[in-house]
Design an enzyme around this catalytic site. Structure first.
Site, short mmCIF file in Angstrom:
data_model
loop_
_atom_site.label_atom_id
_atom_site.label_comp_id
_atom_site.label_asym_id
_atom_site.label_seq_id
_atom_site.Cartn_x
_atom_site.Cartn_y
_atom_site.Cartn_z
N ARG A 57 35.72 37.95 64.29
CA ARG A 57 36.82 38.70 64.89
C ARG A 57 37.01 39.98 64.09
O ARG A 57 36.39 40.15 63.03
CB ARG A 57 38.12 37.87 65.00
CG ARG A 57 38.39 36.82 64.00
CD ARG A 57 38.71 37.30 62.62
NE ARG A 57 39.64 38.40 62.60
CZ ARG A 57 39.62 39.36 61.72
NH1 ARG A 57 38.73 39.37 60.73
NH2 ARG A 57 40.50 40.35 61.75
N GLY A 58 37.86 40.85 64.61
CA GLY A 58 38.03 42.16 63.99
C GLY A 58 37.21 43.18 64.79
O GLY A 58 36.06 42.88 65.17
N ALA A 59 37.80 44.35 65.00
CA ALA A 59 37.24 45.32 65.95
C ALA A 59 35.77 45.67 65.69
O ALA A 59 34.92 45.55 66.57
CB ALA A 59 38.10 46.58 65.94
N ARG A 100 36.38 39.49 74.68
CA ARG A 100 37.72 39.84 74.18
C ARG A 100 38.02 41.25 74.68
O ARG A 100 37.26 42.17 74.41
CB ARG A 100 37.80 39.78 72.65
CG ARG A 100 37.93 38.36 72.14
CD ARG A 100 38.33 38.33 70.69
NE ARG A 100 39.76 38.45 70.52
CZ ARG A 100 40.34 38.57 69.32
NH1 ARG A 100 39.62 38.64 68.23
NH2 ARG A 100 41.65 38.65 69.22
N GLN A 205 45.59 35.79 59.85
CA GLN A 205 44.44 36.49 59.28
C GLN A 205 44.77 37.13 57.94
O GLN A 205 43.88 37.33 57.10
CB GLN A 205 43.94 37.59 60.24
CG GLN A 205 43.33 37.07 61.53
CD GLN A 205 44.35 37.04 62.66
OE1 GLN A 205 45.52 36.77 62.44
NE2 GLN A 205 43.90 37.29 63.87
N ASP A 246 42.46 48.23 66.70
CA ASP A 246 41.52 47.70 67.67
C ASP A 246 41.19 48.72 68.75
O ASP A 246 40.20 48.58 69.44
CB ASP A 246 42.11 46.43 68.30
CG ASP A 246 42.28 45.36 67.23
OD1 ASP A 246 41.32 44.67 66.94
OD2 ASP A 246 43.37 45.29 66.64
N ASN A 257 46.99 47.53 67.61
CA ASN A 257 46.54 46.70 66.48
C ASN A 257 47.21 45.34 66.61
O ASN A 257 48.02 45.10 67.53
CB ASN A 257 46.87 47.38 65.15
CG ASN A 257 46.14 46.76 63.99
OD1 ASN A 257 44.94 46.53 64.07
ND2 ASN A 257 46.84 46.45 62.91
N LYS A 258 46.89 44.46 65.70
CA LYS A 258 47.42 43.08 65.74
C LYS A 258 48.92 43.06 65.94
O LYS A 258 49.65 43.88 65.38
CB LYS A 258 47.04 42.39 64.43
CG LYS A 258 47.47 40.96 64.27
CD LYS A 258 47.04 40.06 65.39
CE LYS A 258 45.54 40.10 65.63
NZ LYS A 258 45.15 39.50 66.95
O1 MRU Z 1 42.55 39.12 66.68
P1 MRU Z 1 41.72 39.74 65.60
O2 MRU Z 1 41.78 39.03 64.32
O3 MRU Z 1 40.32 40.04 66.06
O4 MRU Z 1 42.44 41.12 65.44
C1 MRU Z 1 41.85 42.21 64.95
C2 MRU Z 1 42.47 42.51 63.68
O5 MRU Z 1 42.12 41.91 62.71
C3 MRU Z 1 43.47 43.52 63.53
O6 MRU Z 1 44.20 43.92 64.56
C4 MRU Z 1 42.87 44.61 62.67
O7 MRU Z 1 43.85 45.28 62.01
C5 MRU Z 1 42.01 45.53 63.45
S1 MRU Z 1 40.41 45.01 63.49
C6 MRU Z 1 39.78 45.96 62.27
#
Ligand code: MRU
Length: 366
Positions: A57-59, A100, A205, A246, A257-258
């Site tokens: 996970r993560g962009a 996603r 996370q 993201d 973002n999250k």
């Molecule tokens: O749902 P996730 O864990 O894939 O979410 C992404 C993230 O971890 C955050 O939003 C993050 O700050 C951006 S991804 C680099």
């Protein structure tokens, strides 16, 4: 980054590709911080499922995974007929895109791979180009994170207390990370600072991944409950906030973002604390005209109604926390408006969110 497991230190990238077995190799992030394990996905559908299930996970990380997944799908095609190959590739692309929806990196990464593939004249050439382009996307992701570190490190002074949200560390990318890049660079430059990691309910996370990363890299840090940040801002215990993203809208400067990022940005503004977003170019969306058009992922109620952890035997367990008969609402991301953001730290320098559009040629926009 380096990972030390059972006293042995090794450099790892979050995602690699095994061309002998045609597998995408991923760190199984759901097991962290308790177990460090690398797994392989045997076909593009399994790769898409790993993205959906948040094995990875993560962009930037899901961008690189999608790029490799597209190459994996291309390489698995058995025939030579271009028409059938193109149809197959379209199916692979759609499957990975749907895994996603909020982060734009998978789409940007796969479009980059497709553009390279078009230079090939037959199936074999296009397969080879697909893998080379996916490798290049991964390498570029690591280079961009390093450059973000160079530009952002000056924001962190000796003694700074930095807030971050969720995980925009190296686990969320191929290496180094975005929000963490200035931290790792400041550490290398010899400065001492402290990081507060929002725990980031419901998936935690911050508590699991960012805290594990910072511990691995020996960066001073503490996990705080999401609700504690306001109090720390009010007490003057936070000097700077850096988060990831993201999707950054190049036209408006809005940042997805999250979930919980917007709340922290409002708090930072209220207390006069600079709030930065760190982002590689693959996270910029030059098309959408409004943050309201960003597809915000709604995730399972179970994430809010309970929590994952390990039991006394080390087995991963889900426990129900909320009242049995209650349901939940679980938007995964929020949108922060540009007036709450001090700057976007990119590989090309730090920009005001509203200045992205006029700098689009420098930032990879059309
Ligand atoms: O749902 P996730 O864990 O894939 O979410 C992404 C993230 O971890 C955050 O939003 C993050 O700050 C951006 S991804 C680099």
């Amino acid at each position: 980054m380096n990972v030390t497991v059972n006293g042995r230190t090794r450099h790892y990238r979050t995602i690699t590709f095994d061309s002998h077995t045609n597998q995408v190799m991923l760190i199984e992030q759901r097991l962290l911080p308790h177990t460090f394990k690398v797994i392989g996905t045997k076909d593009f559908r399994a790769t898409a499922q790993a993205i959906t299930d948040m094995v990875v996970r993560g962009a930037g990380a899901i961008g690189a995974t999608a790029a490799y997944g597209l190459a994996q799908g291309a390489l698995a095609f058995p025939g030579q007929e271009m028409k059938k190959f193109r149809k197959h590739i379209q199916g692979v692309y759609e499957t990975l895109k749907e895994a996603r929806p909020t982060a734009v990196d998978p789409v940007n990464a796969m479009n980059q791979v497709l553009r390279h593939m078009e230079q090939g004249e037959n199936v074999g050439e296009q397969q080879a180009l697909a893998l080379a382009a996916a490798e290049e996307f991964a390498n570029e992701d690591a280079r961009h994170c390093e450059a973000i570190g160079k530009h952002g490190s000056k924001l962190i002074k000796n003694g700074s207390r930095v807030l971050t949200h969720c995980n925009a560390g190296w686990l969320a990318f191929v290496d180094i990370g975005t929000a963490t890049a200035p931290m790792y660079a400041a550490q290398q430059e010899g400065r001492k600072f402290h990081v507060f990691c929002d725990e980031t309910r419901p998936r935690c996370q911050g508590a699991t991944l960012t805290a594990w990363e910072l511990a691995q890299q020996k960066v001073s840090h503490q996990v705080i409950a999401d609700n504690a940040a306001g109090f720390l801002f009010w007490r003057g215990e936070i000097d700077l906030a850096i988060v990831g993203s993201d999707r950054v809208l190049g036209r408006t400067g809005e940042v997805t973002n999250k979930i919980g990022t917007y709340t922290k940005a409002v708090l930072a503004k209220r207390h006069g604390v600079p709030f930065y977003v760190a982002s590689p170019l693959s996270t910029i969306d030059w098309n959408l005209k409004s943050g309201r058009d960003i597809p915000i992922e709604e995730r399972s109620e179970s994430e809010v109604l309970g929590a994952w952890g390990i039991d006394a035997t080390g087995k991963r367990q889900y426990v129900r926390v909320a009242n049995q008969s209650s349901g939940a609402r679980n938007p995964g991301f929020d949108v922060t408006p540009p007036d709450l953001i001090t700057g976007i730290i990119t590989p090309m320098g730090i920009f005001k969110p509203k200045d992205l559009w006029k700098n689009r040629h420098k930032l990879g926009g059309a």
